[in-house]
Design an enzyme around this catalytic site. Structure first.
Site, PDB file in Angstrom:
ATOM      1  N   PHE A   1      -6.611  11.762  23.170  1.00  0.00           N
ATOM      2  CA  PHE A   1      -6.334  10.926  22.003  1.00  0.00           C
ATOM      3  C   PHE A   1      -5.008  11.364  21.385  1.00  0.00           C
ATOM      4  O   PHE A   1      -4.835  12.518  21.009  1.00  0.00           O
ATOM      5  CB  PHE A   1      -7.471  11.051  20.987  1.00  0.00           C
ATOM      6  CG  PHE A   1      -7.340  10.080  19.862  1.00  0.00           C
ATOM      7  CD1 PHE A   1      -7.727   8.756  20.018  1.00  0.00           C
ATOM      8  CD2 PHE A   1      -6.789  10.473  18.653  1.00  0.00           C
ATOM      9  CE1 PHE A   1      -7.576   7.844  18.982  1.00  0.00           C
ATOM     10  CE2 PHE A   1      -6.637   9.570  17.609  1.00  0.00           C
ATOM     11  CZ  PHE A   1      -7.031   8.256  17.775  1.00  0.00           C
TER      12      PHE A   1
ATOM     13  N   ASP B   1      -4.503   1.633  27.181  1.00  0.00           N
ATOM     14  CA  ASP B   1      -5.535   2.663  27.326  1.00  0.00           C
ATOM     15  C   ASP B   1      -6.534   2.169  28.383  1.00  0.00           C
ATOM     16  O   ASP B   1      -6.340   2.374  29.574  1.00  0.00           O
ATOM     17  CB  ASP B   1      -6.168   2.840  25.935  1.00  0.00           C
ATOM     18  CG  ASP B   1      -6.924   4.135  25.782  1.00  0.00           C
ATOM     19  OD1 ASP B   1      -7.493   4.592  26.763  1.00  0.00           O
ATOM     20  OD2 ASP B   1      -6.958   4.685  24.667  1.00  0.00           O
TER      21      ASP B   1
ATOM     22  N   GLU C   1       3.907  -3.270  23.772  1.00  0.00           N
ATOM     23  CA  GLU C   1       2.741  -2.458  23.401  1.00  0.00           C
ATOM     24  C   GLU C   1       3.146  -1.008  23.203  1.00  0.00           C
ATOM     25  O   GLU C   1       4.079  -0.521  23.850  1.00  0.00           O
ATOM     26  CB  GLU C   1       1.677  -2.517  24.506  1.00  0.00           C
ATOM     27  CG  GLU C   1       0.630  -3.610  24.312  1.00  0.00           C
ATOM     28  CD  GLU C   1      -0.368  -3.290  23.199  1.00  0.00           C
ATOM     29  OE1 GLU C   1      -0.086  -2.455  22.320  1.00  0.00           O
ATOM     30  OE2 GLU C   1      -1.456  -3.891  23.222  1.00  0.00           O
ATOM     31  N   ASP C   2       2.435  -0.332  22.329  1.00  0.00           N
ATOM     32  CA  ASP C   2       2.639   1.111  22.190  1.00  0.00           C
ATOM     33  C   ASP C   2       1.891   1.853  23.297  1.00  0.00           C
ATOM     34  O   ASP C   2       2.422   2.767  23.910  1.00  0.00           O
ATOM     35  CB  ASP C   2       2.177   1.601  20.807  1.00  0.00           C
ATOM     36  CG  ASP C   2       0.785   1.090  20.441  1.00  0.00           C
ATOM     37  OD1 ASP C   2       0.403   0.000  20.910  1.00  0.00           O
ATOM     38  OD2 ASP C   2       0.074   1.768  19.687  1.00  0.00           O
TER      39      ASP C   2
ATOM     40  N   ARG D   1       0.778   7.210  11.662  1.00  0.00           N
ATOM     41  CA  ARG D   1       1.624   6.215  12.334  1.00  0.00           C
ATOM     42  C   ARG D   1       3.112   6.534  12.163  1.00  0.00           C
ATOM     43  O   ARG D   1       3.926   6.202  13.017  1.00  0.00           O
ATOM     44  CB  ARG D   1       1.346   4.807  11.781  1.00  0.00           C
ATOM     45  CG  ARG D   1      -0.038   4.254  12.123  1.00  0.00           C
ATOM     46  CD  ARG D   1      -0.089   2.759  11.806  1.00  0.00           C
ATOM     47  NE  ARG D   1      -1.445   2.243  11.744  1.00  0.00           N
ATOM     48  CZ  ARG D   1      -2.145   1.780  12.790  1.00  0.00           C
ATOM     49  NH1 ARG D   1      -1.619   1.791  13.984  1.00  0.00           N
ATOM     50  NH2 ARG D   1      -3.372   1.307  12.631  1.00  0.00           N
TER      51      ARG D   1
HETATM   52  C1  PRP Z   1      -4.431  -0.011  20.352  1.00  0.00           C
HETATM   53  C2  PRP Z   1      -3.093  -0.278  21.052  1.00  0.00           C
HETATM   54  C3  PRP Z   1      -3.401  -1.388  22.005  1.00  0.00           C
HETATM   55  C4  PRP Z   1      -4.866  -1.165  22.332  1.00  0.00           C
HETATM   56  C5  PRP Z   1      -4.964  -0.519  23.670  1.00  0.00           C
HETATM   57  O1  PRP Z   1      -4.570  -0.881  19.265  1.00  0.00           O
HETATM   58  O2  PRP Z   1      -2.071  -0.634  20.142  1.00  0.00           O
HETATM   59  O3  PRP Z   1      -3.218  -2.668  21.441  1.00  0.00           O
HETATM   60  O4  PRP Z   1      -5.407  -0.281  21.347  1.00  0.00           O
HETATM   61  O5  PRP Z   1      -6.295  -0.234  23.989  1.00  0.00           O
HETATM   62  P1  PRP Z   1      -7.013  -0.780  25.307  1.00  0.00           P
HETATM   63  O6  PRP Z   1      -6.000  -0.703  26.440  1.00  0.00           O
HETATM   64  O7  PRP Z   1      -8.159   0.189  25.488  1.00  0.00           O
HETATM   65  O8  PRP Z   1      -7.501  -2.167  25.080  1.00  0.00           O
HETATM   66  P2  PRP Z   1      -5.758  -0.712  18.184  1.00  0.00           P
HETATM   67  O9  PRP Z   1      -6.881  -1.652  18.546  1.00  0.00           O
HETATM   68  O10 PRP Z   1      -6.097   0.733  18.019  1.00  0.00           O
HETATM   69  O11 PRP Z   1      -5.086  -1.288  16.859  1.00  0.00           O
HETATM   70  P3  PRP Z   1      -3.786  -0.794  16.057  1.00  0.00           P
HETATM   71  O12 PRP Z   1      -2.616  -0.971  16.990  1.00  0.00           O
HETATM   72  O13 PRP Z   1      -3.726  -1.701  14.871  1.00  0.00           O
HETATM   73  O14 PRP Z   1      -3.991   0.662  15.675  1.00  0.00           O
END
Ligand code: PRP
Length: 191
Positions: A160, A111, A107-108, A173
């Site tokens: 953010f 949150d 994961e990146d 990105r």
């Molecule tokens: C982001 C990130 C995680 C998730 C974390 O993805 O890459 O997968 O949100 O959030 P959380 O811990 O609150 O559930 P996003 O849904 O923004 O999609 P993306 O990676 O395609 O931008």
């Protein structure tokens, strides 16, 4: 070197390129030691945000002598506005069976933790031999669910952030570092 177009939109750098590279190598060394006896660790990249980290992390593991397979998943969290509900819809499922495999979810950012909590349950229901997580970033102040996170790169403030895979409205990105956007970016009319 000339400033890139995005530099003017960034208020503050949270994690720079060198820190990302050093941490990626450090995590890869730790994970290589932990998985030394595993044949072909399966990395699952959670699109789209984790694509940069997965690419660099897979190569760092390669340099440590650890062979990996790569799979990709995309999930979207149903929610209202910026609030995640924890109900996740699969946009792209795995191409291969994970039963019996040692899985490392890449994961990146974690949150609220809701997406990952759901994903871990899903992978366990598919009978993976083991499931762990490596995330480059974690926001401890925002977590509503606490999935087990064995490998964490950086704890960051509840702000953010964009860059290194993370977007604002699908932009930024490709920024090579992680930073906070200037407030004026949010009020700027979209091109
Ligand atoms: C982001 C990130 C995680 C998730 C974390 O993805 O890459 O997968 O949100 O959030 P959380 O811990 O609150 O559930 P996003 O849904 O923004 O999609 P993306 O990676 O395609 O931008």
């Amino acid at each position: 070197m000339q400033d890139a177009w995005y530099d003017a939109d960034i208020e503050r750098v949270i994690v720079n390129e060198e820190q990302i590279q050093d941490k990626t190598d450090e995590l890869a060394a730790q994970i290589a030691a932990d998985y030394a006896s595993v044949d072909h660790l399966l990395l699952i990249c959670v699109l789209k945000g984790a694509v940069m980290f997965t690419a660099d992390f897979a190569r760092a593991l390669g340099r440590q002598g650890i062979p990996v397979d790569l799979e990709f998943m995309a999930a979207s969290s149903y929610g209202q506005g910026t609030t995640s509900s924890g109900v996740v819809r699969i946009l792209k499922d795995l191409d291969r069976d994970v039963a019996g495999r040692h899985v490392l979810v890449v994961e990146d950012i974690v949150d609220s933790g809701l997406t990952l909590s759901w994903l871990l349950k899903y992978l366990e229901s598919r009978s993976a031999a083991s499931v762990e997580v490596v995330t480059l970033l974690r926001k401890p102040g925002a977590m509503r669910s606490a999935p087990p996170l064995k490998y964490v790169g950086f704890d960051i403030p509840t702000e953010f952030v964009v860059g290194y895979g993370l977007d604002y409205a699908e932009r930024y990105r490709e920024v090579p570092y992680v930073g906070v956007l200037k407030p004026e970016v949010y009020t700027r009319p979209k091109l």
